[in-house]
Enzyme design. Structure first.
Site, PDB file in Angstrom:
ATOM      1  N   ASP A 170      39.228  18.669  40.459  1.00  0.00           N
ATOM      2  CA  ASP A 170      38.615  19.036  41.724  1.00  0.00           C
ATOM      3  C   ASP A 170      37.448  18.082  42.034  1.00  0.00           C
ATOM      4  OD1 ASP A 170      38.571  21.500  43.767  1.00  0.00           O
ATOM      5  OD2 ASP A 170      36.485  21.144  43.187  1.00  0.00           O
ATOM      6  N   ARG A 171      36.238  18.586  42.243  1.00  0.00           N
ATOM      7  CA  ARG A 171      35.097  17.714  42.556  1.00  0.00           C
ATOM      8  C   ARG A 171      34.857  16.704  41.443  1.00  0.00           C
ATOM      9  NH1 ARG A 171      34.865  18.112  47.535  1.00  0.00           N
ATOM     10  NH2 ARG A 171      32.733  17.322  47.582  1.00  0.00           N
ATOM     11  N   HIS A 222      36.528  25.831  53.544  1.00  0.00           N
ATOM     12  CA  HIS A 222      35.258  25.607  52.844  1.00  0.00           C
ATOM     13  C   HIS A 222      34.795  24.167  52.960  1.00  0.00           C
ATOM     14  CE1 HIS A 222      38.236  24.246  49.979  1.00  0.00           C
ATOM     15  NE2 HIS A 222      37.302  23.748  49.212  1.00  0.00           N
ATOM     16  N   TYR A 273      29.366  18.680  49.162  1.00  0.00           N
ATOM     17  CA  TYR A 273      30.404  18.641  50.192  1.00  0.00           C
ATOM     18  C   TYR A 273      29.959  17.853  51.420  1.00  0.00           C
ATOM     19  CZ  TYR A 273      33.642  21.698  47.775  1.00  0.00           C
ATOM     20  OH  TYR A 273      34.553  22.204  46.876  1.00  0.00           O
ATOM     21  N   HIS A 282      45.273  26.504  41.175  1.00  0.00           N
ATOM     22  CA  HIS A 282      44.417  25.321  41.268  1.00  0.00           C
ATOM     23  C   HIS A 282      43.730  24.962  39.953  1.00  0.00           C
ATOM     24  CE1 HIS A 282      41.561  22.439  42.852  1.00  0.00           C
ATOM     25  NE2 HIS A 282      40.530  23.222  42.587  1.00  0.00           N
TER      26      HIS A 282
END
Length: 297
Positions: A106-107, A151, A213, A274
């Site tokens: 992910d990030r 999001h 983000y 996920h």
């Protein structure tokens, strides 16, 4: 909460702030980076197995978990993946590792990608889990795809609106993703879920997550575009893994996207949600071992 038996907990001071890490094992160094809305604990199963053959370091991203926010004047630029990647390279050097492999979810995968692009002589292998590069992700989101990725737009708002909205009920906000993005009901046990929520709901963490983000919206995509336009590609072996979307039609083809960036690419698609490191730790561990290879053990 460490929650990783046999791993040493440490705060590494670099670039004016402290980065929280846990490390253990011996051998070729591997850095594991988590994603939203989690901490290094996402790697607890994978790291324990890899530490049998490798030196494993798990870090909390700046502002997440027990890591400090990046030093300097506040703003999305401080959270650019380029800055975070350089910070992680410095962390590994402080721990004695001039060259290492990096795997992110992910990030954390976006940070790992930027580390590989910006520091090709340092990163020996790259693994990216359930993500595509920022520039490709923004280009793919259209129509109802934006509903499921709401999001990305909310957290990137340039005012403090998302911080104020999340602060009203952070457990409900972050818990939504932990619950709806997970296909295996027992993948995130109650104590780990509580640790994630405790870390994420701190006002400092909420702001850091939003800045992360915002950086993707206003900084990271431009860095990706410059690299793509210049024809820069990943020079090391790359592993890309993602969840099987089932009947859902993705607005992008992960195989094609990653093949455009990585000439030396191997891919795996797993039947899960996920959170691959928690839902399919054995398969993720095996794929990382195959990526790094016997010669690095």
């Amino acid at each position: 909460m460490n929650g990783m038996s046999g791993f040493v907990e440490q705060t590494v001071s670099v670039r004016g702030s402290g980065v929280h890490v846990v490390h253990g094992g011996a051998g070729h160094p591997v850095l594991l980076l988590h994603g939203f809305p989690q901490t290094h604990l996402v790697w607890r199963h994978v790291a324990a197995s890899l530490a049998e053959d490798f030196r494993v370091v798990c870090a909390d991203l700046p502002g997440y978990g027990a890591s400090d926010p990046p030093a300097g004047e506040d703003g999305p630029a401080r959270y650019a993946k380029r800055v975070t990647a350089a910070t992680m390279v410095d962390v590994m050097r402080e721990l004695g590792h001039e060259r290492f492999s990096i795997v992110g979810h992910d990030r954390g995968a976006l940070v790992a990608l930027r580390a590989a692009l910006d520091h090709p002589d340092t990163i020996e292998h790259l693994g990216v889990l359930d993500v595509i590069p920022t520039i490709d992700n923004w280009a793919a989101l259209n129509g109802i795809g934006g509903v499921f990725a709401f999001h990305l737009y909310l957290l990137a708002q340039p005012s403090d609106l998302p911080e104020r909205m999340i602060a009203a009920d952070p457990n409900a906000f972050f818990g939504h993703f932990l619950d709806t993005w997970t296909a295996a009901a027992d993948a995130i046990p109650a104590d780990i879920r509580a640790a994630y929520l405790t870390a994420a709901r701190a006002p400092r963490a909420i702001h850091a997550i939003c800045q992360d983000y915002r950086a993707s919206a206003f900084v990271d995509a431009e860095h990706d575009r410059i690299d793509r336009d210049a024809g820069r590609r990943l020079t090391m072996p790359v592993l890309a893994m993602w969840q099987d979307p089932g009947d859902t039609v993705l607005p992008f083809d992960p195989q094609r996207v990653w093949a455009d960036w990585a000439p030396d690419l191997r891919t795996h698609v797993l039947p899960c949600g996920h959170f691959l490191p928690e839902e399919r730790p054995d398969e993720v561990t095996a794929a990382i071992r195959d990526l790094i290879g016997e010669d690095e053990r």
